[in-house]
Design a protein around this motif. Sequence first.
Motif, PDB file in Angstrom:
ATOM      1  N   ARG A  11       0.793  -1.181  -0.127  1.00  0.00           N
ATOM      2  CA  ARG A  11       0.088   0.039  -0.004  1.00  0.00           C
ATOM      3  C   ARG A  11       0.931   1.238  -0.130  1.00  0.00           C
ATOM      4  O   ARG A  11       2.120   1.213   0.604  1.00  0.00           O
ATOM      5  CB  ARG A  11      -0.882   0.080   1.157  1.00  0.00           C
ATOM      6  CG  ARG A  11      -1.983  -1.154   1.127  1.00  0.00           C
ATOM      7  CD  ARG A  11      -2.797  -1.069   2.499  1.00  0.00           C
ATOM      8  NE  ARG A  11      -3.998  -2.106   2.533  1.00  0.00           N
ATOM      9  CZ  ARG A  11      -4.648  -2.305   3.417  1.00  0.00           C
ATOM     10  NH1 ARG A  11      -4.370  -1.622   4.591  1.00  0.00           N
ATOM     11  NH2 ARG A  11      -5.695  -3.194   3.441  1.00  0.00           N
ATOM     12  N   VAL A  26     -10.747   5.724  -6.876  1.00  0.00           N
ATOM     13  CA  VAL A  26     -11.358   4.953  -5.614  1.00  0.00           C
ATOM     14  C   VAL A  26     -12.697   4.888  -6.091  1.00  0.00           C
ATOM     15  O   VAL A  26     -13.430   3.815  -5.777  1.00  0.00           O
ATOM     16  CB  VAL A  26     -11.107   5.781  -4.318  1.00  0.00           C
ATOM     17  CG1 VAL A  26     -11.950   4.996  -3.503  1.00  0.00           C
ATOM     18  CG2 VAL A  26      -9.548   5.761  -3.936  1.00  0.00           C
ATOM     19  N   GLU A  62      -4.003   4.980   3.156  1.00  0.00           N
ATOM     20  CA  GLU A  62      -3.227   4.449   2.312  1.00  0.00           C
ATOM     21  C   GLU A  62      -3.922   3.731   1.121  1.00  0.00           C
ATOM     22  O   GLU A  62      -5.192   3.509   1.384  1.00  0.00           O
ATOM     23  CB  GLU A  62      -2.445   3.196   2.963  1.00  0.00           C
ATOM     24  CG  GLU A  62      -1.313   3.319   3.929  1.00  0.00           C
ATOM     25  CD  GLU A  62      -0.854   2.435   4.631  1.00  0.00           C
ATOM     26  OE1 GLU A  62       0.270   2.395   5.068  1.00  0.00           O
ATOM     27  OE2 GLU A  62      -1.512   1.474   5.020  1.00  0.00           O
ATOM     28  N   TYR A  63      -3.539   3.558  -0.089  1.00  0.00           N
ATOM     29  CA  TYR A  63      -4.188   3.312  -1.391  1.00  0.00           C
ATOM     30  C   TYR A  63      -3.313   1.792  -1.821  1.00  0.00           C
ATOM     31  O   TYR A  63      -2.203   1.616  -1.871  1.00  0.00           O
ATOM     32  CB  TYR A  63      -4.111   4.147  -2.367  1.00  0.00           C
ATOM     33  CG  TYR A  63      -4.677   5.666  -1.773  1.00  0.00           C
ATOM     34  CD1 TYR A  63      -5.787   5.843  -2.393  1.00  0.00           C
ATOM     35  CD2 TYR A  63      -3.658   6.478  -1.360  1.00  0.00           C
ATOM     36  CE1 TYR A  63      -6.504   7.114  -2.031  1.00  0.00           C
ATOM     37  CE2 TYR A  63      -4.251   7.686  -0.978  1.00  0.00           C
ATOM     38  CZ  TYR A  63      -5.697   8.098  -1.600  1.00  0.00           C
ATOM     39  OH  TYR A  63      -6.268   9.220  -1.003  1.00  0.00           O
ATOM     40  N   GLU A  64      -4.488   1.033  -2.367  1.00  0.00           N
ATOM     41  CA  GLU A  64      -3.755  -0.149  -2.769  1.00  0.00           C
ATOM     42  C   GLU A  64      -4.678  -0.223  -4.195  1.00  0.00           C
ATOM     43  O   GLU A  64      -5.837   0.364  -4.467  1.00  0.00           O
ATOM     44  CB  GLU A  64      -3.919  -1.335  -1.988  1.00  0.00           C
ATOM     45  CG  GLU A  64      -5.109  -1.714  -1.639  1.00  0.00           C
ATOM     46  CD  GLU A  64      -5.344  -2.879  -0.722  1.00  0.00           C
ATOM     47  OE1 GLU A  64      -4.649  -3.855  -1.003  1.00  0.00           O
ATOM     48  OE2 GLU A  64      -6.091  -2.765   0.310  1.00  0.00           O
ATOM     49  N   LEU A  77      -6.713  10.353  -7.350  1.00  0.00           N
ATOM     50  CA  LEU A  77      -6.944   9.134  -6.429  1.00  0.00           C
ATOM     51  C   LEU A  77      -8.411   8.968  -5.961  1.00  0.00           C
ATOM     52  O   LEU A  77      -8.753   7.776  -5.817  1.00  0.00           O
ATOM     53  CB  LEU A  77      -5.768   9.330  -5.305  1.00  0.00           C
ATOM     54  CG  LEU A  77      -4.361   9.120  -5.574  1.00  0.00           C
ATOM     55  CD1 LEU A  77      -3.479   9.332  -4.061  1.00  0.00           C
ATOM     56  CD2 LEU A  77      -4.195   7.564  -5.913  1.00  0.00           C
ATOM     57  N   ASP A  78      -8.717  10.176  -5.631  1.00  0.00           N
ATOM     58  CA  ASP A  78     -10.242   9.951  -5.148  1.00  0.00           C
ATOM     59  C   ASP A  78     -11.136   9.739  -6.161  1.00  0.00           C
ATOM     60  O   ASP A  78     -12.028   8.801  -5.956  1.00  0.00           O
ATOM     61  CB  ASP A  78     -10.787  11.645  -4.856  1.00  0.00           C
ATOM     62  CG  ASP A  78     -10.254  11.974  -3.444  1.00  0.00           C
ATOM     63  OD1 ASP A  78     -10.020  11.176  -2.557  1.00  0.00           O
ATOM     64  OD2 ASP A  78     -10.577  13.155  -2.962  1.00  0.00           O
ATOM     65  N   ARG A 121      -9.075   2.500  -0.830  1.00  0.00           N
ATOM     66  CA  ARG A 121      -8.241   3.260   0.261  1.00  0.00           C
ATOM     67  C   ARG A 121      -8.785   2.670   1.687  1.00  0.00           C
ATOM     68  O   ARG A 121      -9.936   2.420   2.067  1.00  0.00           O
ATOM     69  CB  ARG A 121      -8.935   4.693   0.100  1.00  0.00           C
ATOM     70  CG  ARG A 121      -8.289   5.530   1.356  1.00  0.00           C
ATOM     71  CD  ARG A 121      -8.485   7.069   0.906  1.00  0.00           C
ATOM     72  NE  ARG A 121     -10.076   7.330   0.672  1.00  0.00           N
ATOM     73  CZ  ARG A 121     -10.635   8.133   0.021  1.00  0.00           C
ATOM     74  NH1 ARG A 121      -9.711   9.146  -0.542  1.00  0.00           N
ATOM     75  NH2 ARG A 121     -12.001   8.378   0.251  1.00  0.00           N
ATOM     76  N   LEU A 170      -8.883   1.796  -7.281  1.00  0.00           N
ATOM     77  CA  LEU A 170      -8.045   1.784  -6.261  1.00  0.00           C
ATOM     78  C   LEU A 170      -9.087   1.635  -5.141  1.00  0.00           C
ATOM     79  O   LEU A 170     -10.056   1.894  -5.097  1.00  0.00           O
ATOM     80  CB  LEU A 170      -7.416   3.111  -6.236  1.00  0.00           C
ATOM     81  CG  LEU A 170      -6.265   3.398  -7.129  1.00  0.00           C
ATOM     82  CD1 LEU A 170      -5.685   4.839  -6.875  1.00  0.00           C
ATOM     83  CD2 LEU A 170      -5.011   2.357  -7.367  1.00  0.00           C
TER      84      LEU A 170
END
Length: 286
Positions: free
Chosen positions: A32, A57, A68-70, A53-54, A64, A62
């Motif tokens: 992550r 997600v 952390e992100y994965e 990123l938002d 969250r 992705l």
Amino acid sequence: MVPAVKDSPDTPPIAAIGRVSALLDAFDGGNRLTLAQIARRTGLPRSSTHRMLDQLVRLQWLLRSGHEYELGTKLIELGHRAVHQNRVYRAAAPFLWDLHRATGMVVHLAILDGADVVYLEKVGGRMGLSIPTQVGSRQPAHCTGVGKAILAYRPLGRLEDLEEAELTRKTNYSITDSAELRVALSEIRTRGVAFDREECAPGFGCVAAPVGPIDEPVAAVSVCGPVDRLPFDNRLAAPVRITALQIWRNLDDAAVGRSGPRQRARQRTVGTNAADHLPTCHKPAR
């Protein structure tokens, strides 16, 4: 309809796609990542990174967890579809389990992408858990049996392109000298199979054969296991070469079937003359 990932109004669509690609490529280590780590790895501004990123997600590309992100479930779905729609994978699938059962070793199917190999399939049971490869992962081609099997039969110009880049060292046994690599590839062309003796992962070795025409292989297949249990001789070379030939014939026949009956001379393939007469595999002693 899936909403587009937003960027600034002045950002061209191609540039936006490039940013998203760079962002996803940052997740190359299986761990992550935080916003700060992603921004640092991509070199993108923190504010636009956070905005993308938002969006990703929300699209499930992705996940969250806290800060952390994965990689997300949507990418798992797309990756699964991509592999199973791949024509080489479809042609190989019927034969990979047979090779695993015949040898008791882990079986890999891989293609060449630039200077790396990408694994399309891995069949191996418990032993497979100890070998650090997975479907979709990459390794430097010159460090692997499957990679060297393909490189040995590629046009000379392709090899020169590879040699211009630094040859990565994965273990103490990795080939990092271009002259030594050329000698190794010449030996592979002579015997028809490639060996990896702890060049990619300590303690493990592989026996691999190319799949496809002798001057332009499309993939490679290998058997892998603990190096002290691998007989680097015809006991494994024979079944691997036969499997490679079966995959290519299946792939070639499927291509002919799609285009309809036509007059053609079957391209000479690696092992065409020898593999039909190779002895049946004997399971290596444990």
